[in-house]
Structures are given as structure tokens and as C-alpha cells.
Design an enzyme around this catalytic site. Structure first.
Site, short mmCIF file in Angstrom:
data_model
loop_
_atom_site.label_atom_id
_atom_site.label_comp_id
_atom_site.label_asym_id
_atom_site.label_seq_id
_atom_site.Cartn_x
_atom_site.Cartn_y
_atom_site.Cartn_z
N SER A 30 4.97 12.30 1.57
CA SER A 30 4.25 11.76 2.73
C SER A 30 2.86 11.31 2.35
O SER A 30 2.18 10.69 3.16
CB SER A 30 4.20 12.80 3.84
N HIS A 64 9.55 6.89 2.55
CA HIS A 64 9.00 7.93 3.43
C HIS A 64 9.67 7.90 4.80
O HIS A 64 9.42 7.01 5.61
CB HIS A 64 7.47 7.73 3.55
N GLU A 68 8.93 4.09 5.72
CA GLU A 68 7.83 3.43 5.04
C GLU A 68 8.25 3.30 3.57
O GLU A 68 8.53 4.31 2.93
CB GLU A 68 6.62 4.38 5.12
N ASN A 90 0.38 8.21 7.58
CA ASN A 90 -0.49 9.40 7.61
C ASN A 90 -1.97 9.07 7.50
O ASN A 90 -2.81 9.90 7.85
CB ASN A 90 -0.04 10.38 6.54
#
Ligand code: CAA
Length: 283
Positions: free
Chosen positions: A119, A140, A152, A190
């Protein structure tokens, strides 16, 4: 590049979800973990999810069994010898990822693509321990994997267009929507999500409002399905802290400093839903 056999490393929440969606799309999946107990738990989650889909009338019992039959559990990483694609979803620690990728590079056939579900860790650094950095890529997934549409896809510095395209095609085959991202700390998801969660924790820390009020503002005012403090508990407060540290160190800006209250909760072992207590208490 034809991909038929997918090896998923790690049978936790993310790895089992990834195995489920790949098997449901018709791929032959091997699910590897170091502990039998973890494999059993992962297969249990998959069986429960599929049974729920059967109960809702969206899958027959035979289809469920066919998906389960396409998932082969194993404790042996040697399974990489038969993989066209490996998706690593092990613990988020760089030294462990590097060990796994060095091993995978030795075992997997020359054509195999090595993907990581990290992540926030740099894909380029993970790729650098292999002799095939052009075939290493980030994939991801979001939690819960069977529900969330996004994958992702992160290009490492050396990732080729052909490898990117193969992973984009597989992402679409498993019913997900790919988004292309370059390799920077926290990628996109993130880099944006975690500072928002960290700010919500600061708001609580400074006494701006109660936890329930903070969550209500974002749920009812911004239409988020979960408030940021509930979401932090769902992700795991240790993971949230870890990602904030990656952002802080990788981008070098004080705006990414982790909130002291987040550190305190993690030190106390209040890690969110998985430990029974985070910002909220779980039975
Ligand atoms: N596994 C599989 N399916 C699940 C599930 C799970 N763990 N949890 C819920 N579902 C399914 C339910 O079966 C239900 O399916 P149907 O619509 O087909 O009936 C659907 O999801 C909705 O579930 P519920 O009605 O029980 O509850 P809800 O409406 O509150 O949805 C939720 C639950 C999908 C988790 C929703 O609250 C949500 O979207 N939350 C935000 C999730 C999020 O932000 N995820 C990203 C986290 S960050 C991350 O993953 C990246 C990182 O690197 C940290």
C-alpha cells in the site's frame, strides 16, 4: 503475455480477497502462506463470502464449488515455479518483501510477472532485489477486495509497457477498474486518504469534536461510506501509522507528521477492529 496460473503470497484479509476474485474470474490460483492456520482462516473467509453470494442468488452452489476448486492452498513457496503471475500480499515490511522477491526471482519462470499489493512501499526498491525489475509492478487492491472496484497499478522505474498492459488487462478480467500511477510514496490512494485520516485524529486530539461527531461530518456531509476514524479502525491503526511514516519520511514535509494520539493508540496495542479496540470498541 498469457497468464493462467496466479500465485498469491499471503492468505490474510487482502491475499484471500485477491485469491477469491482471481479464481472467480477463471484463473487457476495457488494461495501460499507460512502457517496452516492462516491458510485455513483465508479459505474460511473466501468460503463465507462465496456462500453469501449464493444466498443472494447471484451464484449457484456448483459455481461456488468450481471457484473453490480453482484455489490450491500451499505452505511451499516452491509453488512459484508454476506461476505466470505472482501477487505478493504479505506483511508490509520492506526487509520481508525484499526476501520474498529475491526468492520469487530465483523460483519463478523467466516470463513470470512479480506484482506486489504493497500500500505504500516503493516498487522500484523492491524490484531492485530481482534480476527482472522490468517485470515487477505494484497491484494495489482495496479492502474489502471483493467489493472495491479499484486496483491502483504502480509502475516501478523499470516496468515495461508490455508488463503494465498485461496487468491492466488482468485487472479488467477480474472485474476491477485499473488506474495507472507512478512510484511515489503512498501512490495516490494513501497519499490522499491517510493525511485525511491523520487530520481527523488531530481534530479528536485537539478536542475539536467527539469521534462520533467527526465521523458523522464526513459520512453525512461528504457521503463517505464510513467516517475517517471508523475507517482507520477498519484499516488498522498500526497500518495507518506505518503509511504516515512512509509519507513523512519519503516526502520530507512536516504536513505528513503522524498525530501523537495515533502513536499512543498503537503503543497501547489499540490497533482497531482486529485487536478489538481502536477509536471504537468491538465485541
Ligand atoms: N468482504 C466481502 N464482501 C463484503 C465485505 C467483506 N469484508 N463487507 C461488506 N461486503 C459486501 C456485503 O456483502 C454487501 O454486498 P451486497 O451489496 O452485494 O449485498 C456490500 O458489501 C455492502 O455491505 P453492507 O451492507 O454490510 O455494509 P456497508 O454498506 O456499510 O458496506 C463497506 C461495507 C463496503 C465496507 C463500506 O462501508 C465501505 O465502502 N467502506 C469504505 C471502504 C474503504 O474505504 N476501503 C478502502 C480502505 S483503504 C485500503 O484498502 C487501502 C490501503 O492501502 C489502506
Amino acid at each position: 503475455m498469457g497468464v493462467q496460473n496466479i500465485l498469491v503470497i499471503g492468505a490474510g484479509q487482502m491475499g484471500s480477497g485477491i485469491a477469491q476474485v482471481c479464481a472467480a474470474a477463471g484463473y487457476s490460483v495457488t494461495l501460499q502462506d507460512l502457517k496452516q492456520e492462516q491458510l485455513d482462516r483465508g479459505l474460511g473467509i473466501i468460503t463465507k463470502n462465496l456462500s453469501r453470494t449464493v444466498d443472494k442468488g447471484r451464484m449457484t452452489e456448483e459455481e461456488k464449488q468450481a471457484v473453490l476448486d480453482r484455489i490450491q492452498p500451499t505452505l511451499d513457496i516452491e509453488a512459484a515455479r508454476g506461476a505466470d503471475l505472482v501477487i505478493e500480499a504479505a506483511i508490509e515490511q520492506m526487509n520481508i518483501k525484499k526476501q520474498i522477491f529475491a526468492q520469487l526471482d530465483e523460483l519463478a519462470p523467466a516470463h513470470a510477472i512479480l506484482a506486489t499489493n504493497t500500500s505504500s512501499l516503493p516498487i522500484t526498491e523492491i524490484a531492485a532485489v530481482t534480476k527482472r525489475p522490468e517485470q515487477v509492478i505494484g497491484m494495489h487492491f482495496m479492502n474489502p477486495v471483493p467489493v472495491m472496484k479499484l486496483v491502483e497499478i504502480i509502475r516501478g522505474l523499470a516496468t515495461t509497457d508490455e508488463v503494465y498492459q498485461t496487468i491492466e488487462d488482468i485487472t479488467k478480467n477480474i472485474g476491477k477498474t485499473p488506474v495507472e500511477v507512478n512510484d511515489f510514496p503512498g501512490f495516490i490512494s494513501n497519499r490522499i486518504l491517510l493525511p485525511m485520516i491523520n487530520e481527523a485524529i488531530y481534530a479528536l486530539y485537539e478536542g475539536v469534536a467527539t469521534k462520533e461527531a467527526i465521523d458523522d461530518v464526513m459520512k453525512l456531509g461528504m457521503n463517505h461510506p464510513m467516517g475517517p476514524l471508523t475507517l482507520a479502525d477498519f484499516i488498522g491503526l498500526d497500518t495507518c501509522l506505518y503509511i504516515m511514516e512512509v509519507l513523512h519520511e519519503g516526502l520530507g514535509d512536516s504536513k505528513y507528521r503522524p498525530c501523537p494520539l495515533l502513536r499512543k493508540y498503537v503503543s497501547a496495542g489499540w490497533l482497531g477492529k482486529k485487536s478489538g479496540r481502536g477509536f471504537y470498541v468491538y465485541e
